[in-house]
Motif scaffolding. Structure first.
Motif, PDB file in Angstrom:
ATOM      1  N   ILE A  72       0.768  -1.190  -0.442  1.00  0.00           N
ATOM      2  CA  ILE A  72      -0.327   0.156   0.396  1.00  0.00           C
ATOM      3  C   ILE A  72       0.765   1.320  -0.008  1.00  0.00           C
ATOM      4  CG2 ILE A  72      -1.649   1.111   0.552  1.00  0.00           C
ATOM      5  CD1 ILE A  72      -2.082  -2.022   0.885  1.00  0.00           C
ATOM      6  N   GLY A  73       1.010   2.145  -0.647  1.00  0.00           N
ATOM      7  CA  GLY A  73       2.109   2.822  -1.067  1.00  0.00           C
ATOM      8  C   GLY A  73       2.981   3.096  -2.319  1.00  0.00           C
ATOM      9  N   ALA A  74       2.774   4.088  -3.104  1.00  0.00           N
ATOM     10  CA  ALA A  74       3.849   3.591  -4.378  1.00  0.00           C
ATOM     11  C   ALA A  74       5.173   5.092  -3.855  1.00  0.00           C
ATOM     12  CB  ALA A  74       3.824   3.908  -5.741  1.00  0.00           C
ATOM     13  N   GLY A  75       5.073   5.596  -2.575  1.00  0.00           N
ATOM     14  CA  GLY A  75       6.434   6.504  -1.784  1.00  0.00           C
ATOM     15  C   GLY A  75       7.679   5.878  -2.425  1.00  0.00           C
ATOM     16  N   MET A  76       8.973   5.664  -1.712  1.00  0.00           N
ATOM     17  CA  MET A  76      10.265   5.436  -1.653  1.00  0.00           C
ATOM     18  C   MET A  76      10.111   3.990  -1.364  1.00  0.00           C
ATOM     19  SD  MET A  76      12.023   8.323  -2.938  1.00  0.00           S
ATOM     20  CE  MET A  76      12.174   9.514  -3.139  1.00  0.00           C
ATOM     21  N   GLY A  77       9.363   4.012  -0.036  1.00  0.00           N
ATOM     22  CA  GLY A  77       8.863   3.097   0.923  1.00  0.00           C
ATOM     23  C   GLY A  77       8.770   1.544  -0.249  1.00  0.00           C
ATOM     24  N   ALA A 119      -5.448 -10.500  -0.515  1.00  0.00           N
ATOM     25  CA  ALA A 119      -2.721 -11.018  -0.873  1.00  0.00           C
ATOM     26  C   ALA A 119      -2.525 -11.934   0.584  1.00  0.00           C
ATOM     27  CB  ALA A 119      -2.304  -9.648  -0.694  1.00  0.00           C
ATOM     28  N   ASP A 120      -1.544 -12.521  -0.043  1.00  0.00           N
ATOM     29  CA  ASP A 120      -1.095 -13.610   1.387  1.00  0.00           C
ATOM     30  C   ASP A 120      -0.350 -12.727   2.765  1.00  0.00           C
ATOM     31  OD1 ASP A 120      -1.875 -16.550   0.613  1.00  0.00           O
ATOM     32  OD2 ASP A 120      -0.352 -16.040  -1.123  1.00  0.00           O
ATOM     33  N   ALA A 121      -0.028 -11.358   1.725  1.00  0.00           N
ATOM     34  CA  ALA A 121       0.549 -10.830   3.124  1.00  0.00           C
ATOM     35  C   ALA A 121       0.445  -8.891   2.402  1.00  0.00           C
ATOM     36  CB  ALA A 121       1.987 -10.763   2.959  1.00  0.00           C
ATOM     37  N   VAL A 122       0.683  -8.207   3.475  1.00  0.00           N
ATOM     38  CA  VAL A 122       0.345  -6.856   3.120  1.00  0.00           C
ATOM     39  C   VAL A 122       1.407  -6.148   4.041  1.00  0.00           C
ATOM     40  CG1 VAL A 122      -1.233  -4.834   3.468  1.00  0.00           C
ATOM     41  CG2 VAL A 122      -2.434  -6.985   2.547  1.00  0.00           C
ATOM     42  N   ILE A 123       1.406  -4.519   3.250  1.00  0.00           N
ATOM     43  CA  ILE A 123       2.508  -4.050   3.110  1.00  0.00           C
ATOM     44  C   ILE A 123       2.233  -2.503   3.604  1.00  0.00           C
ATOM     45  CG2 ILE A 123       5.390  -3.217   2.820  1.00  0.00           C
ATOM     46  CD1 ILE A 123       6.002  -6.315   1.995  1.00  0.00           C
ATOM     47  N   ALA A 124       2.235  -1.788   4.671  1.00  0.00           N
ATOM     48  CA  ALA A 124       1.332  -0.326   4.406  1.00  0.00           C
ATOM     49  C   ALA A 124       3.023   0.286   4.136  1.00  0.00           C
ATOM     50  CB  ALA A 124      -0.048  -0.321   5.528  1.00  0.00           C
ATOM     51  N   ALA A 125       2.766   1.072   3.123  1.00  0.00           N
ATOM     52  CA  ALA A 125       3.845   1.647   3.478  1.00  0.00           C
ATOM     53  C   ALA A 125       3.975   2.909   2.367  1.00  0.00           C
ATOM     54  CB  ALA A 125       5.078   1.409   2.027  1.00  0.00           C
ATOM     55  N   ASP A 126       2.366   3.025   4.233  1.00  0.00           N
ATOM     56  CA  ASP A 126       1.236   4.807   3.039  1.00  0.00           C
ATOM     57  C   ASP A 126       1.558   5.659   3.846  1.00  0.00           C
ATOM     58  OD1 ASP A 126       0.940   2.957   5.497  1.00  0.00           O
ATOM     59  OD2 ASP A 126      -1.671   3.614   4.872  1.00  0.00           O
ATOM     60  N   GLY A 127       2.576   6.175   4.710  1.00  0.00           N
ATOM     61  CA  GLY A 127       3.097   7.343   4.993  1.00  0.00           C
ATOM     62  C   GLY A 127       2.706   7.784   6.671  1.00  0.00           C
ATOM     63  N   GLY A 160       8.695   1.762   6.652  1.00  0.00           N
ATOM     64  CA  GLY A 160       8.939   3.516   6.503  1.00  0.00           C
ATOM     65  C   GLY A 160       7.817   3.937   7.259  1.00  0.00           C
ATOM     66  N   ASP A 161       7.845   5.282   6.455  1.00  0.00           N
ATOM     67  CA  ASP A 161       6.646   6.553   7.461  1.00  0.00           C
ATOM     68  C   ASP A 161       6.062   6.074   8.033  1.00  0.00           C
ATOM     69  OD1 ASP A 161       9.102   8.393   7.311  1.00  0.00           O
ATOM     70  OD2 ASP A 161       8.256   9.283   6.128  1.00  0.00           O
ATOM     71  N   ALA A 162       5.115   4.965   7.714  1.00  0.00           N
ATOM     72  CA  ALA A 162       4.080   4.778   8.513  1.00  0.00           C
ATOM     73  C   ALA A 162       4.253   4.183   9.700  1.00  0.00           C
ATOM     74  CB  ALA A 162       3.457   3.093   7.828  1.00  0.00           C
ATOM     75  N   CYS A 163       5.507   3.132  10.052  1.00  0.00           N
ATOM     76  CA  CYS A 163       5.547   2.972  11.374  1.00  0.00           C
ATOM     77  C   CYS A 163       6.850   4.209  12.250  1.00  0.00           C
ATOM     78  CB  CYS A 163       6.290   1.398  11.561  1.00  0.00           C
ATOM     79  SG  CYS A 163       7.278   1.076  10.569  1.00  0.00           S
ATOM     80  N   HIS A 164       7.772   4.725  11.680  1.00  0.00           N
ATOM     81  CA  HIS A 164       8.365   5.979  12.237  1.00  0.00           C
ATOM     82  C   HIS A 164       9.666   6.778  11.245  1.00  0.00           C
ATOM     83  CE1 HIS A 164      10.958   3.729   9.241  1.00  0.00           C
ATOM     84  NE2 HIS A 164      11.094   2.519   9.448  1.00  0.00           N
ATOM     85  N   PRO A 165       8.159   7.845  11.218  1.00  0.00           N
ATOM     86  CA  PRO A 165       8.435   8.640  10.422  1.00  0.00           C
ATOM     87  C   PRO A 165       9.351  10.052  11.553  1.00  0.00           C
ATOM     88  CG  PRO A 165       5.881   9.118  11.821  1.00  0.00           C
ATOM     89  CD  PRO A 165       6.676   7.781  12.081  1.00  0.00           C
ATOM     90  N   MET A 166      10.366  10.646  11.259  1.00  0.00           N
ATOM     91  CA  MET A 166      11.165  10.933  11.633  1.00  0.00           C
ATOM     92  C   MET A 166      11.243  12.746  10.849  1.00  0.00           C
ATOM     93  SD  MET A 166      14.490   9.264  10.123  1.00  0.00           S
ATOM     94  CE  MET A 166      13.441   7.935  10.878  1.00  0.00           C
ATOM     95  N   THR A 167      12.138  13.581  12.025  1.00  0.00           N
ATOM     96  CA  THR A 167      12.523  15.113  11.376  1.00  0.00           C
ATOM     97  C   THR A 167      13.323  14.959  10.417  1.00  0.00           C
ATOM     98  OG1 THR A 167      13.743  15.380  13.394  1.00  0.00           O
ATOM     99  CG2 THR A 167      11.722  15.927  13.538  1.00  0.00           C
ATOM    100  N   PRO A 168      13.564  15.469   9.779  1.00  0.00           N
ATOM    101  CA  PRO A 168      14.327  15.627   8.005  1.00  0.00           C
ATOM    102  C   PRO A 168      15.941  15.523   8.794  1.00  0.00           C
ATOM    103  CG  PRO A 168      13.530  17.744   8.015  1.00  0.00           C
ATOM    104  CD  PRO A 168      12.791  16.799   9.473  1.00  0.00           C
ATOM    105  N   TYR A 169      16.215  16.162   9.979  1.00  0.00           N
ATOM    106  CA  TYR A 169      18.128  16.510  10.245  1.00  0.00           C
ATOM    107  C   TYR A 169      19.011  15.412  10.402  1.00  0.00           C
ATOM    108  CZ  TYR A 169      14.420  19.698  12.486  1.00  0.00           C
ATOM    109  OH  TYR A 169      12.861  20.858  12.888  1.00  0.00           O
ATOM    110  N   MET A 170      19.069  14.328   9.743  1.00  0.00           N
ATOM    111  CA  MET A 170      19.785  14.045   9.703  1.00  0.00           C
ATOM    112  C   MET A 170      19.335  13.022   8.460  1.00  0.00           C
ATOM    113  SD  MET A 170      19.635  11.150  13.383  1.00  0.00           S
ATOM    114  CE  MET A 170      20.640  10.200  12.478  1.00  0.00           C
TER     115      MET A 170
END
Length: 386
Positions: free
Chosen positions: A12-17, A155-163, A294-304
């Motif tokens: 789910i989601g076609a961003g970077m992740g 689907a057998d498995a779902v990966i949520a890369a939806d931000g 990705g950001d769905a589970c660990h969004p972060m500030t851009p400082y690094m």
């Protein structure tokens, strides 16, 4: 399901992740379909730093030549005082870092990295205009998905890369507002020709008392310049990457910065503006045959400059965890993925939040030396009570 049949994975989601996960899983031989709510991909006006740790993943998908050809190869990430230009810490990249960490550090246009990842996924495996509105885990361990356009899938498995505003996260673990940091960022990419020959550093972060600006090239011929800021704005909570900002307001906010900064801001024709948010580390990422990434589970500030890199690392580790797994093993593989990645991503999240990365002499080995293809996979945690 026969022993030889590969599991099917919905992303789910076609961003970077999401695209990185698709690139990794297709190469692991899984049946993949990516569902993206947007009707088309857009080349947003933003830069991105591709760290050595991310490049080690991207190299495995044969993307290194394309990225080297279209990105800037900086000498360093220089950290300077906002007004005098005195050097706080000059983090050397270029051949020195490439030899030390085993991959280059590149500065790119975000759209170019996204396009490179899209090129690593067969076009017929991406479904645009598919906004997820519901899902349920069925008795046979499959997951049924429902989309706003009336389509459905199993689907057998779902990966949520939806931000950061993940629908799947909210459905699994409840809805919680992200942490508004009380700060805003301005950003833009513009032609370097507008600098009228004025020389700027390869990549510099200018540290002010309560604000900063990062400026760097995103093309190998130095034809495009990018900058991103961070400054206080407690009442602003608009997160849209397409919201326009007032360039004159921005110039006033950095009026006491070094002449190099002021020249860059005077040259830029327009800027975008958005609120900076993150979340506290989540205690869990997966439930049965559904996981966040990705950001769905660990969004972060851009400082690094590690948000996309963490999602790309996630994709590599997850593809290793799912390789050779049947439907009965998906939940266990997802727990192994979470157990392998949670400590590292939590550390980056919390370190980035402090906005002290490279402000003073820093040993960055723990960030750039990481290799997602070689990191030992953790033992999966035991099933947790709901």
């Amino acid at each position: 399901m026969s022993a030889m049949e590969k599991i099917s994975v919905a992303i789910i989601g076609a961003g970077m992740g999401g695209l990185a996960a698709a690139a990794g899983l297709t190469r692991a031989g899984l049946k993949v379909m990516v569902y993206e709510q947007a009707t088309k991909f857009a080349r947003l006006g933003a830069g991105i730093q591709i760290g050595c740790n991310a490049m080690k993943v991207l190299r495995a998908w044969d993307l290194e030549p394309r990225l080297r050809g279209g990105a800037f190869y900086p000498r360093s990430w220089n950290n300077r005082e906002y007004d005098t230009g005195d050097i706080r810490f000059d983090m050397i990249f270029g051949p020195v870092a490439e030899e030390k960490y085993g991959a280059p550090y590149l500065l790119a246009h975000r759209g170019d990295l996204h396009a490179a990842l899209a090129s690593a996924v067969p076009a017929d495996l991406i479904r645009l205009d598919h906004k997820l509105i519901g899902f349920e885990q069925l008795a046979d361990q499959t997951v049924k998905l429902r989309f706003a356009n009336g389509a459905s899938a199993i689907a057998d498995a779902v990966i949520a890369a939806d931000g950061v505003h993940s629908f799947v996260k909210d459905e699994l673990f409840g809805r919680h507002q992200p942490n508004f940091t009380g700060r805003i960022a301005y950003r833009t990419v513009f032609p370097a020709s507008l600098l009228n020959g004025y020389a700027i550093d390869d990549c510099t972060k200018w540290w002010g008392p309560d604000r900063h600006i990062v400026v760097y090239y995103v093309k190998p011929d130095r034809s495009e310049v990018y900058f991103v800021t961070s400054q206080p704005a407690p009442g602003f909570t608009v997160e849209s990457w397409s919201a326009m900002g007032d360039v004159n307001e921005l110039r006033r906010a950095f009026a006491d910065f070094h002449p190099q900064v002021r020249h860059v801001l005077d040259a830029c024709p327009s800027v975008h503006k958005w609120a900076l948010v993150d979340r506290d580390p989540l205690p869990r990422w997966c439930e049965d045959n559904v996981t966040l990434l990705g950001d769905a589970c660990h969004p972060m500030t851009p400082y690094m400059a590690q948000g996309a890199a963490m999602a790309i690392e996630d994709a590599a580790v997850l593809s290793r965890c799912l390789d050779g797994v049947d439907r009965d093993g998906v939940a266990n593989a997802f727990r192994r993925f979470e157990a392998t990645r949670r400590e590292r991503t939590s550390r980056v999240q919390l370190s980035s939040r402090t906005n002290t990365w490279l402000k003073a002499p820093t040993n960055p080995d723990w960030v750039y030396g990481y290799d997602a293809w070689k990191e030992p996979l953790a033992s999966p945690e035991q099933p947790r009570p709901v």
